[in-house]
Design an enzyme around this catalytic site. Structure first.
Site, PDB file in Angstrom:
ATOM      1  N   CYS A   1      -4.215   0.887  -2.640  1.00 26.80           N
ATOM      2  CA  CYS A   1      -3.941  -0.380  -2.038  1.00 26.80           C
ATOM      3  C   CYS A   1      -2.874  -1.157  -2.472  1.00 26.80           C
ATOM      4  CB  CYS A   1      -5.457  -1.078  -1.871  1.00 26.80           C
ATOM      5  SG  CYS A   1      -6.645  -0.462  -0.914  1.00 26.80           S
TER       6      CYS A   1
ATOM      7  N   ASN B   1       0.634  -1.366  -0.089  1.00 23.99           N
ATOM      8  CA  ASN B   1      -0.048  -0.170  -0.160  1.00 23.99           C
ATOM      9  C   ASN B   1       0.761   1.360  -0.005  1.00 23.99           C
ATOM     10  OD1 ASN B   1       0.699  -0.798   2.631  1.00 23.99           O
ATOM     11  ND2 ASN B   1      -1.234   0.170   3.646  1.00 23.99           N
TER      12      ASN B   1
ATOM     13  N   CYS C   1     -10.626  -3.190  -4.494  1.00 31.78           N
ATOM     14  CA  CYS C   1      -9.383  -4.091  -5.043  1.00 31.78           C
ATOM     15  C   CYS C   1     -10.039  -5.288  -5.819  1.00 31.78           C
ATOM     16  CB  CYS C   1      -8.520  -4.478  -3.857  1.00 31.78           C
ATOM     17  SG  CYS C   1      -7.243  -3.040  -3.454  1.00 31.78           S
TER      18      CYS C   1
ATOM     19  N   GLU D   1      -2.905  -4.271  -3.549  1.00 32.49           N
ATOM     20  CA  GLU D   1      -3.620  -5.280  -4.689  1.00 32.49           C
ATOM     21  C   GLU D   1      -3.534  -4.342  -5.934  1.00 32.49           C
ATOM     22  OE1 GLU D   1      -4.816  -4.801  -1.719  1.00 32.49           O
ATOM     23  OE2 GLU D   1      -6.248  -6.230  -1.049  1.00 32.49           O
TER      24      GLU D   1
ATOM     25  N   CYS E   1     -10.135  -5.452  -0.209  1.00 30.96           N
ATOM     26  CA  CYS E   1     -11.121  -4.282  -0.063  1.00 30.96           C
ATOM     27  C   CYS E   1     -12.060  -4.436  -1.164  1.00 30.96           C
ATOM     28  CB  CYS E   1     -10.746  -2.912   0.034  1.00 30.96           C
ATOM     29  SG  CYS E   1     -10.358  -2.101  -1.461  1.00 30.96           S
TER      30      CYS E   1
HETATM   31  N1  THU Z   1      -5.249  -1.542   2.289  1.00 28.42           N
HETATM   32  C1  THU Z   1      -4.914  -2.340   1.221  1.00 28.42           C
HETATM   33  O1  THU Z   1      -3.686  -1.943   1.051  1.00 28.42           O
HETATM   34  N2  THU Z   1      -5.656  -3.286   0.737  1.00 28.42           N
HETATM   35  C2  THU Z   1      -6.891  -3.507   1.062  1.00 28.42           C
HETATM   36  O2  THU Z   1      -7.360  -4.534   0.240  1.00 28.42           O
HETATM   37  C3  THU Z   1      -7.230  -3.133   2.155  1.00 28.42           C
HETATM   38  C4  THU Z   1      -6.758  -1.615   2.636  1.00 28.42           C
HETATM   39  C5  THU Z   1      -4.686  -0.500   2.699  1.00 28.42           C
HETATM   40  C6  THU Z   1      -5.077   0.953   2.235  1.00 28.42           C
HETATM   41  C7  THU Z   1      -4.616   1.661   3.664  1.00 28.42           C
HETATM   42  O3  THU Z   1      -3.309   2.241   3.278  1.00 28.42           O
HETATM   43  C8  THU Z   1      -4.438   0.794   4.771  1.00 28.42           C
HETATM   44  O4  THU Z   1      -4.694  -0.593   4.321  1.00 28.42           O
HETATM   45  C9  THU Z   1      -5.673   0.888   5.786  1.00 28.42           C
HETATM   46  O5  THU Z   1      -6.939   1.067   5.032  1.00 28.42           O
END
Ligand code: THU
Length: 148
Positions: A54, A43, A100, A56, A97
Site C-alpha cells: 500500500c 501503491n 496501514c 502508506e 486500510c
Molecule cells: N491500497 C493502498 O495503497 N492503501 C490503502 O490504505 C488501501 C488500499 C491499495 C492496495 C491496492 O494496490 C489498491 O489500493 C486496491 O486495493
C-alpha cells in the site's frame, strides 16, 4: 493552518506513480516530518497479488530507511479508480486500510505522537481528518514489547 491541503496535493502527485495494473486503483500517501519535509509513496502492486504494498506502507518504510521514523507528524492519503489514461479519479475520501493503520502506528508510537491522518479522494475538496488513535484505538505497538 492545517497541513491537509499540502499533504493531499503531495499525495495526489505521488499517486501518479502508482504501480496498480491489477486493481487499477491508485493510492498516494504523503508523510509530514517535524522539519516540514514531506516523504511520499504510492501503491506498488505485484503480479503475485498478495505481495502488493500500500501507498502508506511504502511511504513509512521510506521514512524509516531515512532514519526518520520518530519524526512523523501527519499523513495525507488519497485514492481513486484509474481512468483509461491511468489517472486516478473520484472525490470520495480513501482511508488507510487496517494494515496501514498498524504501520502508521509504528511511527506514531516510536515518535510519541498521535498522528493526524488527512484523507481525500483523487479529486475534489472533500477531506476527512482523523487522529490515528481514532482509526486504530487501543493499538498494539512497540510499548507492548517494552520498546519506547
Ligand atoms: N491500497 C493502498 O495503497 N492503501 C490503502 O490504505 C488501501 C488500499 C491499495 C492496495 C491496492 O494496490 C489498491 O489500493 C486496491 O486495493
Amino acid at each position: 493552518m492545517s497541513d491537509a491541503p499540502r499533504l493531499i496535493a503531495a499525495a495526489r502527485e505521488a499517486a501518479r506513480h502508482a504501480h496498480a495494473p491489477y486493481s487499477r486503483f491508485a493510492v498516494g500517501a504523503a508523510v509530514l516530518l517535524t522539519d516540514g519535509s514531506v516523504v511520499t509513496g504510492a501503491n506498488f502492486e505485484n503480479a503475485s497479488y498478495g505481495l502488493s504494498l500500500c501507498a502508506e506502507t511504502v511511504a513509512i518504510a521510506t521514512v524509516s530507511a531515512q532514519g526518520r521514523l520518530r519524526e512523523v507528524v501527519a499523513v495525507g492519503v488519497i485514492g481513486g479508480a484509474m481512468d483509461a489514461e491511468g489517472r486516478a479519479r473520484g472525490d470520495q475520501p480513501v482511508r488507510p486500510c487496517g494494515r496501514c493503520r498498524q504501520v502508521l502506528n509504528e511511527a506514531a508510537q516510536m515518535g510519541g505522537r498521535d498522528l493526524a491522518v488527512h484523507c481525500a479522494g483523487a479529486e475534489g475538496d472533500a477531506v476527512a481528518s482523523y487522529r490515528l488513535s481514532e482509526l486504530l484505538p487501543d493499538a498494539f505497538g512497540p510499548g507492548d514489547l517494552g520498546i519506547s
